[in-house]
Design an enzyme around this catalytic site. Structure first.
Site, mmCIF file in Angstrom:
data_model
loop_
_atom_site.group_PDB
_atom_site.id
_atom_site.type_symbol
_atom_site.label_atom_id
_atom_site.label_comp_id
_atom_site.label_asym_id
_atom_site.label_seq_id
_atom_site.Cartn_x
_atom_site.Cartn_y
_atom_site.Cartn_z
ATOM 1 N N LYS A 124 30.944 112.518 142.999
ATOM 2 C CA LYS A 124 32.394 112.649 143.149
ATOM 3 C C LYS A 124 32.932 113.861 142.414
ATOM 4 O O LYS A 124 34.136 114.077 142.371
ATOM 5 C CB LYS A 124 33.084 111.372 142.647
ATOM 6 C CG LYS A 124 32.638 110.113 143.384
ATOM 7 C CD LYS A 124 33.335 108.867 142.836
ATOM 8 C CE LYS A 124 32.825 107.606 143.537
ATOM 9 N NZ LYS A 124 33.471 106.377 143.020
ATOM 10 N N PHE A 125 32.054 114.631 141.791
ATOM 11 C CA PHE A 125 32.369 115.955 141.253
ATOM 12 C C PHE A 125 33.500 115.938 140.234
ATOM 13 O O PHE A 125 34.294 116.878 140.151
ATOM 14 C CB PHE A 125 32.680 116.944 142.390
ATOM 15 C CG PHE A 125 31.781 116.771 143.576
ATOM 16 C CD1 PHE A 125 30.410 116.944 143.449
ATOM 17 C CD2 PHE A 125 32.277 116.384 144.806
ATOM 18 C CE1 PHE A 125 29.555 116.760 144.536
ATOM 19 C CE2 PHE A 125 31.437 116.200 145.895
ATOM 20 C CZ PHE A 125 30.072 116.387 145.757
ATOM 21 N N CYS A 126 33.594 114.875 139.446
ATOM 22 C CA CYS A 126 34.661 114.740 138.446
ATOM 23 C C CYS A 126 36.040 114.917 139.081
ATOM 24 O O CYS A 126 36.956 115.488 138.488
ATOM 25 C CB CYS A 126 34.477 115.724 137.296
ATOM 26 S SG CYS A 126 32.988 115.446 136.315
ATOM 27 N N ALA A 127 36.171 114.418 140.302
ATOM 28 C CA ALA A 127 37.443 114.463 141.026
ATOM 29 C C ALA A 127 37.567 113.169 141.828
ATOM 30 O O ALA A 127 37.746 113.183 143.046
ATOM 31 C CB ALA A 127 37.510 115.685 141.933
ATOM 32 N N HIS A 148 38.777 116.232 136.696
ATOM 33 C CA HIS A 148 39.205 115.339 135.628
ATOM 34 C C HIS A 148 39.675 116.093 134.384
ATOM 35 O O HIS A 148 40.542 115.608 133.645
ATOM 36 C CB HIS A 148 38.078 114.381 135.249
ATOM 37 C CG HIS A 148 37.785 113.364 136.302
ATOM 38 N ND1 HIS A 148 36.667 112.572 136.284
ATOM 39 C CD2 HIS A 148 38.465 113.005 137.428
ATOM 40 C CE1 HIS A 148 36.662 111.781 137.339
ATOM 41 N NE2 HIS A 148 37.741 112.029 138.047
#
Length: 449
Positions: A364-367, A126
């Protein structure tokens, strides 16, 4: 002046990290050595980094305008740190090194300097997806080859000022060919910025040789978790942009206004233009020390062997699926993301911690756009294991064995969502080992104080 804490050459001695022998409690009452497989999120400090910061602390003082000896020492440390970080990423002689808080901060700083739209892929973290404002988000194709072809077309069609790409995916560890991407961008009149947060802890970076225009990275992923990051690249955009923060240190002079008039400001050029306020000297020193030590400690072949062992072990388990973006990608850093059929990712992570003393990441791992495509789960979430300095075959085998136990026999404890997170129920583990909630503090197990 030559400061007491001058830059030291890198060392080829084995690099150690703090907390390598940390023992953590299990819900069963046992204590085991912590297997930290969450290095892609934040890495512990190198021992050399922690020692360097401890040595600097007695000299800590404000920089640049202090006449005192300690102030001169810290000024020298800060400016040497710029040179060290610049060498670490292969900066050009006229490049500027701006200290920031982290990669996200560095990319947002650059976003205020770009004189046009920014093109990026939908596989980005992100930080490298949301910072840029105007510009197209291009969906990555199913292969690296087609993704490059699509980037070439989009660059020529859109004529962006900047192309923003990841150095290594924080979800799958996959690398794109950065030198080829830089050539494509330059042929279309665009510049390239690389989010190197995941790349820098695993691979050497040379922005001069590769043609990269800007690079951003974080100390907390580079074994220097002291609150500093960096943006390195061409000076021209940075020198004319609105200062990132308005305040002391970013100016040459400020003229008091006449009644009803405006304050006149003469802004400093970069890097100081974008570093208003008292700088994080300790963070910059820590980051520079990591940049001195890390090149002699990197062992991509060892990491590749561990990653292969981990992925092969997980892929052999029923109902376990590892995630990839491109089947034709040929290089990866040591990041492996997976899902376990019938087991929510958050519960898997809680189980690995509570019953096996293994630290991983879930979510979601900032993705989010990428995980919505790859995960194939009801909530788009997965589990990520990431390796680095200090990771061992034992860590890998513990994880594979723990996941095998999960899919074969199920968890040995009850789990539920508590305050939005999966947790063991009940959780008998100590929740305040540092004694933060105690007025007199607490004694940490095994710390001798």
């Amino acid at each position: 002046m030559t400061a007491v804490l001058s830059a030291r050459p890198g060392t080829c001695a084995p690099a150690t990290v703090t907390g390598a022998d940390l023992r953590v409690p299990l819900v069963t009452g046992e204590h085991v050595r912590y297997a930290n497989l969450d290095l892609a999120a934040s890495a512990p400090a190198l021992t050399a980094v922690a020692d360097h910061v401890a040595a600097l602390l007695p000299y800590y003082a404000s920089v640049h305008r202090g006449a005192g000896y300690a102030s001169q020492v810290c000024t020298n440390v800060l400016e040497q740190a710029r040179e060290t970080v610049g060498r670490f990423v292969g900066a050009r002689p006229d490049d500027v090194v701006v200290f920031t808080r982290n990669t996200t901060d560095a990319l947002n700083l650059l976003a205020g300097c770009v004189p046009g739209p920014v093109l990026r892929l939908d596989v980005e973290h992100h930080a490298n997806l949301l910072a840029w404002g105007p510009g197209r988000v291009l969906r990555a194709a199913g292969t690296v080859e087609q993704t490059l072809a699509d980037l070439r077309y989009a660059l020529l069609a859109d004529r962006p000022a900047l192309l923003a790409v990841t150095g290594a995916s924080n979800v799958t560890g996959e690398l794109l060919p950065l030198e080829e991407i830089a050539a494509l961008a330059h042929a279309a009149g665009a510049r390239v910025v690389v989010d190197a947060a995941q790349l820098a802890p695993h691979r050497s970076i040379d922005i001069t040789a590769s043609g990269i225009d800007y690079v951003a990275l974080s100390g907390h992923k580079l074994y220097a978790p002291y609150g500093a990051g960096v943006l390195v690249g061409h000076r021209d955009w940075l020198d004319v942009a609105t200062p990132y923060l308005a305040g002391g240190g970013a100016v040459h002079a400020v003229t008091a206004p006449d009644e009803g008039g405006a304050t006149e400001v003469s802004w400093a050029p970069a890097p100081h233009r974008h570093e208003a306020g008292t700088p994080n000297v300790l963070g910059a020193a820590a980051l520079a020390e990591a940049c001195r030590v890390l090149p002699g400690a990197l062992d991509p072949a060892h990491e590749a062997a561990l990653l292969h062992r981990l992925e092969t072990g997980l892929d052999a388990l029923p109902g376990v699926r590892t995630l990839r973006i491109w089947p034709d990608s040929t290089d990866r850093v040591a990041v492996c993301t997976f899902v376990v059929d019938g087991h929510p990712a958050g519960r898997v992570a809680a189980y690995l911690s509570a019953e096996h003393g293994i630290g991983v990441r879930d979510g979601k791992f900032c993705a989010h756009p990428l995980l919505s495509r790859l995960a194939g789960t009801f909530d788009g979430c997965a589990v990520r294991a990431s390796l680095g300095l200090g990771s061992t075959v034992d860590d890998v085998d513990r994880l594979v064995d723990a996941v095998e136990w999960l899919v074969t026999d199920g968890p040995g404890w009850d789990y539920a969502v508590v305050d939005g997170r999966w947790s063991p129920v009940p959780d008998p583990r100590e929740t305040d080992p540092l004694g933060i909630g105690s007025p007199t503090g607490a004694t940490l197990p095994g710390c001798g104080h």
